[in-house]
Design a protein around this motif. Sequence first.
Motif, PDB file in Angstrom:
ATOM      1  N   THR A 263       0.835  -1.198   0.000  1.00 49.18           N
ATOM      2  CA  THR A 263       0.000   0.000   0.000  1.00 49.18           C
ATOM      3  C   THR A 263       0.874   1.254   0.000  1.00 49.18           C
ATOM      4  OG1 THR A 263      -1.739  -1.187   1.179  1.00 49.18           O
ATOM      5  CG2 THR A 263      -1.846   1.212   1.217  1.00 49.18           C
ATOM      6  N   ALA A 264       1.906   1.264   0.811  1.00 52.42           N
ATOM      7  CA  ALA A 264       2.818   2.417   0.843  1.00 52.42           C
ATOM      8  C   ALA A 264       3.487   2.601  -0.511  1.00 52.42           C
ATOM      9  CB  ALA A 264       3.865   2.222   1.938  1.00 52.42           C
ATOM     10  N   PHE A 265       3.902   1.512  -1.152  1.00 53.20           N
ATOM     11  CA  PHE A 265       4.532   1.599  -2.477  1.00 53.20           C
ATOM     12  C   PHE A 265       3.578   2.222  -3.494  1.00 53.20           C
ATOM     13  CE2 PHE A 265       5.180  -0.390  -6.651  1.00 53.20           C
ATOM     14  CZ  PHE A 265       6.462   0.056  -6.934  1.00 53.20           C
ATOM     15  N   VAL A 266       2.347   1.758  -3.513  1.00 57.61           N
ATOM     16  CA  VAL A 266       1.370   2.277  -4.476  1.00 57.61           C
ATOM     17  C   VAL A 266       1.054   3.740  -4.180  1.00 57.61           C
ATOM     18  CG1 VAL A 266      -1.019   2.025  -5.282  1.00 57.61           C
ATOM     19  CG2 VAL A 266       0.416   0.007  -4.998  1.00 57.61           C
ATOM     20  N   VAL A 267       0.897   4.090  -2.914  1.00 59.22           N
ATOM     21  CA  VAL A 267       0.594   5.478  -2.547  1.00 59.22           C
ATOM     22  C   VAL A 267       1.750   6.395  -2.943  1.00 59.22           C
ATOM     23  CG1 VAL A 267       0.265   7.025  -0.565  1.00 59.22           C
ATOM     24  CG2 VAL A 267      -1.068   4.915  -0.743  1.00 59.22           C
ATOM     25  N   VAL A 268       2.976   5.969  -2.673  1.00 55.84           N
ATOM     26  CA  VAL A 268       4.138   6.781  -3.058  1.00 55.84           C
ATOM     27  C   VAL A 268       4.211   6.901  -4.577  1.00 55.84           C
ATOM     28  CG1 VAL A 268       6.672   6.819  -3.091  1.00 55.84           C
ATOM     29  CG2 VAL A 268       5.448   6.354  -0.960  1.00 55.84           C
ATOM     30  N   TRP A 269       3.982   5.827  -5.283  1.00 56.09           N
ATOM     31  CA  TRP A 269       4.016   5.846  -6.755  1.00 56.09           C
ATOM     32  C   TRP A 269       3.001   6.843  -7.307  1.00 56.09           C
ATOM     33  CZ3 TRP A 269       6.811   2.442 -10.093  1.00 56.09           C
ATOM     34  CH2 TRP A 269       6.488   2.540 -11.437  1.00 56.09           C
ATOM     35  N   ILE A 270       1.768   6.694  -6.854  1.00 58.04           N
ATOM     36  CA  ILE A 270       0.703   7.587  -7.354  1.00 58.04           C
ATOM     37  C   ILE A 270       0.962   9.013  -6.893  1.00 58.04           C
ATOM     38  CG2 ILE A 270      -1.767   8.096  -7.189  1.00 58.04           C
ATOM     39  CD1 ILE A 270      -2.246   5.064  -7.090  1.00 58.04           C
ATOM     40  N   GLY A 271       1.358   9.182  -5.638  1.00 57.39           N
ATOM     41  CA  GLY A 271       1.642  10.534  -5.132  1.00 57.39           C
ATOM     42  C   GLY A 271       2.756  11.204  -5.915  1.00 57.39           C
ATOM     43  N   TRP A 272       3.822  10.488  -6.182  1.00 59.83           N
ATOM     44  CA  TRP A 272       4.935  11.058  -6.950  1.00 59.83           C
ATOM     45  C   TRP A 272       4.477  11.469  -8.341  1.00 59.83           C
ATOM     46  CZ3 TRP A 272       9.740  12.697  -6.045  1.00 59.83           C
ATOM     47  CH2 TRP A 272      10.553  12.930  -7.151  1.00 59.83           C
ATOM     48  N   ASN A 273       3.683  10.616  -8.977  1.00 60.21           N
ATOM     49  CA  ASN A 273       3.283  10.897 -10.349  1.00 60.21           C
ATOM     50  C   ASN A 273       2.161  11.923 -10.441  1.00 60.21           C
ATOM     51  OD1 ASN A 273       4.935   9.219 -12.220  1.00 60.21           O
ATOM     52  ND2 ASN A 273       4.271   7.662 -10.752  1.00 60.21           N
ATOM     53  N   PHE A 274       1.564  12.298  -9.332  1.00 57.94           N
ATOM     54  CA  PHE A 274       0.599  13.400  -9.323  1.00 57.94           C
ATOM     55  C   PHE A 274       1.248  14.698  -8.863  1.00 57.94           C
ATOM     56  CE2 PHE A 274      -3.498  10.843  -9.136  1.00 57.94           C
ATOM     57  CZ  PHE A 274      -3.978  11.354 -10.325  1.00 57.94           C
ATOM     58  N   LEU A 275       2.111  14.634  -7.843  1.00 61.73           N
ATOM     59  CA  LEU A 275       2.597  15.832  -7.184  1.00 61.73           C
ATOM     60  C   LEU A 275       3.977  16.294  -7.649  1.00 61.73           C
ATOM     61  CD1 LEU A 275       1.454  14.868  -3.578  1.00 61.73           C
ATOM     62  CD2 LEU A 275       0.233  16.291  -5.226  1.00 61.73           C
ATOM     63  N   ALA A 276       4.746  15.431  -8.248  1.00 58.78           N
ATOM     64  CA  ALA A 276       6.102  15.810  -8.677  1.00 58.78           C
ATOM     65  C   ALA A 276       6.018  16.762  -9.875  1.00 58.78           C
ATOM     66  CB  ALA A 276       6.885  14.560  -9.047  1.00 58.78           C
ATOM     67  N   PRO A 277       7.089  17.503 -10.111  1.00 61.34           N
ATOM     68  CA  PRO A 277       7.094  18.358 -11.309  1.00 61.34           C
ATOM     69  C   PRO A 277       6.906  17.501 -12.563  1.00 61.34           C
ATOM     70  CG  PRO A 277       8.968  18.851  -9.899  1.00 61.34           C
ATOM     71  CD  PRO A 277       8.273  17.673  -9.311  1.00 61.34           C
ATOM     72  N   VAL A 278       6.335  18.080 -13.571  1.00 54.09           N
ATOM     73  CA  VAL A 278       5.945  17.355 -14.775  1.00 54.09           C
ATOM     74  C   VAL A 278       7.142  16.649 -15.413  1.00 54.09           C
ATOM     75  CG1 VAL A 278       4.947  17.599 -17.078  1.00 54.09           C
ATOM     76  CG2 VAL A 278       4.031  18.937 -15.200  1.00 54.09           C
ATOM     77  N   ASP A 279       8.303  17.262 -15.413  1.00 52.99           N
ATOM     78  CA  ASP A 279       9.454  16.633 -16.050  1.00 52.99           C
ATOM     79  C   ASP A 279      10.023  15.468 -15.234  1.00 52.99           C
ATOM     80  OD1 ASP A 279      10.205  18.470 -14.124  1.00 52.99           O
ATOM     81  OD2 ASP A 279      12.157  18.838 -15.044  1.00 52.99           O
ATOM     82  N   LEU A 280       9.660  15.321 -13.947  1.00 53.41           N
ATOM     83  CA  LEU A 280      10.125  14.201 -13.114  1.00 53.41           C
ATOM     84  C   LEU A 280       9.108  13.057 -13.016  1.00 53.41           C
ATOM     85  CD1 LEU A 280      11.845  16.099 -10.180  1.00 53.41           C
ATOM     86  CD2 LEU A 280      12.930  15.008 -12.124  1.00 53.41           C
ATOM     87  N   ARG A 281       7.918  13.260 -13.543  1.00 53.86           N
ATOM     88  CA  ARG A 281       6.899  12.198 -13.534  1.00 53.86           C
ATOM     89  C   ARG A 281       7.268  11.158 -14.572  1.00 53.86           C
ATOM     90  NH1 ARG A 281       1.428  15.893 -13.424  1.00 53.86           N
ATOM     91  NH2 ARG A 281       1.930  16.973 -11.492  1.00 53.86           N
TER      92      ARG A 281
END
Length: 172
Positions: free
Chosen positions: A49-67
């Motif tokens: 669950t933590a892995f999936v939350v971090v994955w989704i969180g990173w790909n929503f909240l990170a700058p566009v060029d780091l997604r």
Amino acid sequence: MSDARDRLDQPREVRRSLRRHRGDDDRFGVFAERFARFMGTARFLAWMTAFVVVWIGWNFLAPVDLRFDRYPFMYLTLILSLQASYAAPLILLAQNRQEQRDKVIAEQDRQANARGHADMEFLAREVASLRMTAGEMASRDFIRSELRGLRDDIEDLTRPEPEQVREGRPES
């Protein structure tokens, strides 16, 4: 003369240069059981669950060029599918090993029950034999009554007769 190996009219010996390495099946089975046991824990669910939350969180909240995985999360789906495709056979392997252990334990239990049943039958026959033997034996009361009867007979034989006592004559 030439050696038989060098002759063209004779087939060559077949040599296999590649040896098949059979891994230790038991070691792999133990690994599969540990893996399956770990996947069935709350710790695994929390980590996943933590892995999936971090994955989704990173790909929503990170700058566009780091997604690295956009909204439909195709890479996440691929990783989870890959994990499931490896987990399922490992879990089945662990279940098969457990089933084999259960069969061995059931067979051992069956043999122990059969031995116990045979022992109980033997003891039942022995108890019946002892009862039959005890039925044929003289009881304590019977022996006492027989001894009393013998004592009375001996006393009757040793007691002087009344005529002899009057005359004072000893017995002949």
